[in-house]
Design a protein around this motif. Sequence first.
Motif, PDB file in Angstrom:
ATOM      1  N   ASP A  44      -5.605   5.551  -1.149  1.00 36.82           N
ATOM      2  CA  ASP A  44      -4.342   4.805  -1.195  1.00 36.82           C
ATOM      3  C   ASP A  44      -4.408   3.732  -2.269  1.00 36.82           C
ATOM      4  O   ASP A  44      -5.481   3.227  -2.591  1.00 36.82           O
ATOM      5  CB  ASP A  44      -4.081   4.123   0.153  1.00 36.82           C
TER       6      ASP A  44
ATOM      7  N   ASP B  10       0.828   5.566   0.234  1.00 45.87           N
ATOM      8  CA  ASP B  10       0.085   6.790   0.527  1.00 45.87           C
ATOM      9  C   ASP B  10       0.423   7.801  -0.566  1.00 45.87           C
ATOM     10  O   ASP B  10       1.528   8.352  -0.624  1.00 45.87           O
ATOM     11  CB  ASP B  10       0.515   7.299   1.921  1.00 45.87           C
TER      12      ASP B  10
ATOM     13  N   PRO C 225       0.843  -1.212   0.000  1.00 49.55           N
ATOM     14  CA  PRO C 225       0.000   0.000   0.000  1.00 49.55           C
ATOM     15  C   PRO C 225       0.875   1.257   0.000  1.00 49.55           C
ATOM     16  O   PRO C 225       1.905   1.312   0.660  1.00 49.55           O
ATOM     17  CB  PRO C 225      -0.784  -0.105   1.306  1.00 49.55           C
TER      18      PRO C 225
ATOM     19  N   ALA D 168      -5.762   0.048  -2.289  1.00 48.72           N
ATOM     20  CA  ALA D 168      -5.257  -0.516  -1.024  1.00 48.72           C
ATOM     21  C   ALA D 168      -6.470  -0.761  -0.138  1.00 48.72           C
ATOM     22  O   ALA D 168      -7.475  -0.060  -0.261  1.00 48.72           O
ATOM     23  CB  ALA D 168      -4.316   0.468  -0.367  1.00 48.72           C
TER      24      ALA D 168
ATOM     25  N   LYS E  30      -8.574   1.824   5.365  1.00 46.98           N
ATOM     26  CA  LYS E  30      -8.162   1.770   6.788  1.00 46.98           C
ATOM     27  C   LYS E  30      -9.372   1.943   7.688  1.00 46.98           C
ATOM     28  O   LYS E  30     -10.380   2.471   7.299  1.00 46.98           O
ATOM     29  CB  LYS E  30      -7.154   2.884   7.063  1.00 46.98           C
TER      30      LYS E  30
ATOM     31  N   ILE F 284      -2.238   0.169  -4.174  1.00 50.99           N
ATOM     32  CA  ILE F 284      -1.180  -0.824  -4.001  1.00 50.99           C
ATOM     33  C   ILE F 284      -0.162  -0.523  -5.090  1.00 50.99           C
ATOM     34  O   ILE F 284      -0.526  -0.374  -6.262  1.00 50.99           O
ATOM     35  CB  ILE F 284      -1.731  -2.250  -4.226  1.00 50.99           C
TER      36      ILE F 284
END
Length: 525
Positions: A408, A377, A375, A522, A525, A410
């Motif tokens: 985000d 940012d 992942p 990603a 979260k 990958i």
Amino acid sequence: MDSDRKANILLVDDRPEKLLALEAVLGSLGQNLVRARSGKEALRHLLRDQFAVILLDVSMPGMDGFETASLIRRRPQTEHTPIIFITSINDTENHIAQGYSLGAVDYMLTPVVPDVLKAKVAVFVDLFKKNEQIREQSDRLREMEEDHHRRQLADAVDRLDAETKRNRFFSLAVDMLAIAGFDGYFKQVNPTWHKTLGYPDEELKARPLIDFVHKDDRAGTTREFKRLTLGSTTEYFENRYHCSDGSFRWLGWTAAPFPAEGLVYIFARDITHQKQAEAQIQHLNHELKQRVTDLLEVNKELEAFNYSISHDLRGPLRSMQGFASALVEECQEQLGEVGREYALRIVTSGRYMDTLLRDLLAYSRLTAAELTLAPVDLNSLLLDVIEQLQNEITEKRATVEVEPSLDDVIGHPSTLRHVFGNLIGNALKFTDSATLPRIRISTEAGVDSVRVWVEDNGIGIAPEHQGRIFGLFERLHTGPGYSGTGVGLAIVRKGAERLGGRVGVESKVGKGSRFWVELPAAPRK
Ligand code: ADP
């Protein structure tokens, strides 16, 4: 005849008092007593009706009893009707002999004893009724048999009709229809078998069907046929059949067993062309795969070659650049104006070549490098990239707006830095001199991917060129201010692909461009 129905009894005598006397005796039998006053009249009655018994007076004027009896016997309908002769005692001898010769069943002498007469007539009435009953029963039986027969015939006609219709389908079908016995022989084949395989029907039926099957397919066919005889249907089966000319054809078939009849109904189709096409496609696919493998191999070699050339050329290039710069700086006087100009050109070309080699090396590294995906940012990564480009941004008085809280993705940070470095660099570069570049970066979340947009207000790209600009060395704009090597967007595409993503562009000439890079998202979260 039911026993209630009355039987006819014919009383023949020329004398009414005798008739009356007979009636008096027989009346209590409750049957139908019919009188005749002469042999002729008696015959008339016999033509119209059936009689259980005839009481016939022997001596009558005109036609006597014997003549009457002989005429009665001549008609087939009355030849067995019982006749009781009535005669007087005087004539007995003669009469008895003659009477029996005419088929009399009995003889009675006058004066008759009433009870005896009654008893005798009753026996004949009873016999007549029984006979009638038997005849009626046999008539009914015959009718029933005839009815049954008629129905059987109608069924047979129906069956024949259905058979004919089926046979028409059978003979007209372009597919191969057959009926085989559980014994493994064809019982019926339609004309398409002959057309397809070339054998006459008789030959197809004369040999076990497995004989016609290609030897490599015999075991499978035998297994399938066995399954059919055990009652299961063949959904689809393919095998090769020999033709009379020595070639073979592929047949695809379905079949259903009818165990009660011990028959298998087969529906087959010649699939030889389809099989050949399949084989050809398989062959072509195989060839294609082989070519792709070869090309990948060649590509790898080329990339390795590219890498080593780019790498190895940089050394000598640096030294050429160094010496050219030294010439410009330290030998100005000896070179003169023209010489200096030439040396400067060497320096510029060297710089271009160095950029080109650096870009090619970056491209090659991207191809060869092992990438570990994780992942990323994007916000902080893009801050980095923009930082790197700060000089150009300031120089161009450009604004770069990054949407806060980008999704985000990958990816692989250094690859992504190459990708976005090139896109933002291009967005800064490809504007006309009168426009201050405005660049906007945003993300758009998909189901399991993220699309990153890099938008500019630059010169734009005509639709017909949008497909090719991602190729190596493809350049649309080459004027002053648009320097470059044509490797940047190739790096963008290769980088995105290595990360499992895609790239694209939406643009109109003079209206800016919107480049996008789609990358795996990603986990949130
Ligand atoms: P380079 O930038 O070295 O010329 P690229 O591969 O990065 O090569 O780009 C290929 C071509 O695509 C460029 O030469 C240019 O014509 C066109 N191009 C790329 N980005 C843009 C943009 N943002 N606006 C207009 N044209 C562009």
